[in-house]
Design an enzyme around this catalytic site. Structure first.
Site, mmCIF file in Angstrom:
data_model
loop_
_atom_site.group_PDB
_atom_site.id
_atom_site.type_symbol
_atom_site.label_atom_id
_atom_site.label_comp_id
_atom_site.label_asym_id
_atom_site.label_seq_id
_atom_site.Cartn_x
_atom_site.Cartn_y
_atom_site.Cartn_z
ATOM 1 N N GLU A 1 0.835 -0.339 -5.102
ATOM 2 C CA GLU A 1 -0.355 0.504 -5.044
ATOM 3 C C GLU A 1 0.094 1.926 -5.375
ATOM 4 O O GLU A 1 0.649 2.636 -4.528
ATOM 5 C CB GLU A 1 -0.998 0.426 -3.659
ATOM 6 C CG GLU A 1 -2.339 1.165 -3.559
ATOM 7 C CD GLU A 1 -2.187 2.639 -3.270
ATOM 8 O OE1 GLU A 1 -2.506 3.447 -4.174
ATOM 9 O OE2 GLU A 1 -1.747 2.988 -2.172
ATOM 10 N N ASP B 1 -11.297 0.413 -0.760
ATOM 11 C CA ASP B 1 -11.540 1.811 -0.387
ATOM 12 C C ASP B 1 -12.618 2.481 -1.247
ATOM 13 O O ASP B 1 -12.944 3.646 -1.019
ATOM 14 C CB ASP B 1 -10.250 2.622 -0.509
ATOM 15 C CG ASP B 1 -9.307 2.389 0.665
ATOM 16 O OD1 ASP B 1 -9.784 2.028 1.748
ATOM 17 O OD2 ASP B 1 -8.083 2.569 0.491
ATOM 18 N N ASP C 1 0.829 -1.199 0.000
ATOM 19 C CA ASP C 1 0.000 0.000 0.000
ATOM 20 C C ASP C 1 0.869 1.257 0.000
ATOM 21 O O ASP C 1 1.948 1.280 0.592
ATOM 22 C CB ASP C 1 -0.899 -0.025 1.242
ATOM 23 C CG ASP C 1 -2.061 0.938 1.146
ATOM 24 O OD1 ASP C 1 -2.752 0.926 0.121
ATOM 25 O OD2 ASP C 1 -2.283 1.693 2.114
#
Length: 496
Positions: free
Chosen positions: A338, A391, A291
């Protein structure tokens, strides 16, 4: 080779006792993936969660979440009864996770299993403790001390143990030995159950895509045991914390609160902590999504104590030096970067130099103001395409949130002529992802089920009602699996 998979957090499995775990539902889901022609199962971080229940704020970068231990497996081993498990699940629901109830009841259940296990005399358990000596003792002691202090953050502990003075460490270890052994037992059981599930998935041709946050939680065994690796004051409080600057989505930016890395200290140790962390990841997963990849190029540093992210500034990260160290020690690594959001040219260069695939999200593609990087014609093969991520809202409800001009762009791009139904549009977006040039396509299960935003996993920068959704038992039917299989075959993503 073109492949596809489904994104479903372990917590979302329809297990019996209030939260998804490594039980028969997990094995059934693997069977469903195989039947649907999928070759990947993407999950969210599996670390033990604390305040806010976010898997991206874990008490350890190395430990597994005790909630994922299957109560049914503990019954099979004779350490619990069905009645014990049923009692612990009172007050839970099947449609979403009630973390307050789980927190209150599950650890009591696991302690009962530990007391009945006699695990300290098990040779494989003792081997596990020795093999994981670089992180497990610190984590187990950290959790034992935290329990003894009613869950207090370690920053509120008395100075002697907060700063790990040798005499205090010995005193707490001796006093809390049973609790330390309990937390080591949990990690052993987690490891055994996950290893069995992963082997089952791999035998079925299913690879596991794991997920790790770039940062560690402020209240974690990582920061307590290795303060020198973070930007901390002598008393343990952060100098600066992580977040994102103000943008069109947030006038004051995002204040995450994670401690920042002391990259110079990591460099001097030849990135030993990161090597250990990534090595652990590839014991658990076949591929790893990291991430906030841009933080390795530059990271946003916000003064500790600020109430917003407005006064932060960009600092230089380790860049390719970190990934060169990982490659030198661990070889070529199947990592997904990401790289969502605003990217500078230096971030793009880092992504190219690393060779890692970036992410493409179709919900971000249709912008009436300019051509988006997320339009499929702009994709590179070395990428992973999603309709949305954990998300995002579900694609079914995403349509309601689009501006009218953006809806028009979407319809024209998909050659839809006019809008008919949100269910049809959801499948059109799935087909657009499947048909793209990206080597890997991952679709959230909620989109295959055409669910509304009640099934949304997370709304960034909010607390409450996140990470709770659970799939309905039997939702992934034979008919739906057949439909997914045919589409996967049509777009050449069977991975064969």
């Amino acid at each position: 080779m073109r492949n596809s998979g489904i994104l479903l957090p372990v917590t979302s499995l329809p297990s019996r006792y209030g939260i998804g775990c490594f039980d028969e539902c997990a094995y059934e889901f693997v069977d469903r993936l195989e039947k649907a022609g999928q070759t990947c199962w993407q999950i969210l971080p599996m670390g033990p969660t604390g305040y806010g229940d976010s898997p991206y704020q874990s008490f350890s970068s190395f430990a597994g979440n005790p909630y994922f231990i299957s109560p049914a497996e503990l019954v099979k081993k004779g350490w619990l009864t069905e009645a014990d498990c049923d009692q612990s699940a009172e007050g839970t629901r099947e449609d979403y996770v009630q973390y307050d109830v789980i927190y209150k009841n599950r650890f009591a259940l696991l302690r009962k299993a530990f007391a009945a296990s006699g695990i300290e005399t098990d040779a494989s358990y003792n081997d596990f403790v020795l093999e994981n000596g670089d992180w497990l003792p610190d984590y187990a002691l950290f959790m034992a001390i935290k329990d003894s202090k009613g869950g207090q953050s370690y920053l509120e502990w008395e100075e002697s143990i907060r700063l790990r003075e040798p005499e205090a460490l010995v005193s707490y270890k001796n006093r809390l030995m049973d609790d330390v052994n309990f937390y080591q037992f949990l990690q052993y059981e987690f490891s055994c159950e996950w290893k069995a599930l992963k082997e089952y998935a791999n035998e079925k041709g299913i690879k596991i895509i794991g997920d790790i946050p770039i940062y560690v939680a402020p209240d974690s065994a990582d920061t307590w045991a290795h303060p020198e690796l973070f930007q901390l004051k002598k008393n343990g409080t952060p100098i600066g914390v992580a977040g994102c600057p103000p943008d069109a989505f947030s006038e004051t930016g995002q204040l995450w609160g994670n401690p920042l890395y002391n990259w110079e200290a990591h460099r001097k140790s030849d990135y030993a902590w990161w090597i250990s962390r990534i090595r652990q990841c590839f014991l658990w997963y076949d591929m790893v999504r990291i991430d906030h990849f841009r933080g390795f190029d530059e990271y946003y540093a916000i003064p500790y104590g600020d109430k917003t992210a407005e006064n932060g500034k960009w600092e230089k990260g380790p860049g390719m030096e970190l990934f060169a160290a990982l490659k030198n020690e661990l070889g070529e690594l199947p990592i997904i970067a990401e790289d969502l959001g605003f990217l500078t040219e230096s971030v793009r260069e880092l992504l190219r130099d690393s060779g890692f695939p970036g992410m493409k999200v179709l919900q971000f593609a249709f912008d009436s103001r300019e051509d988006s990087d997320y339009l499929p014609y702009r994709y590179d093969k070395n990428s992973v395409v999603y309709t949305g991520t954990h998300d995002n809202t579900t694609t079914f409800s995403w349509w309601d949130e689009l501006e009218a001009e953006d809806k028009s762009v979407a319809l024209r791009y998909m050659n839809s002529g006019r809008f008919t139904s949100k269910k049809k549009l959801t499948w059109q977006l799935i087909c657009l992802a499947m048909g793209s040039v990206s080597d890997l396509c991952v679709i959230p299960l909620q989109d295959y089920l055409c669910l509304t935003n009640k099934a949304r996993m997370n709304t960034p920068s909010t607390l409450g009602f996140n990470w709770q959704w659970r799939m309905e038992r039997g939702a992934l039917t034979d008919k739906l699996c057949e439909k997914i299989y045919k589409m996967t075959k049509l777009y050449g993503r069977l991975g064969k």
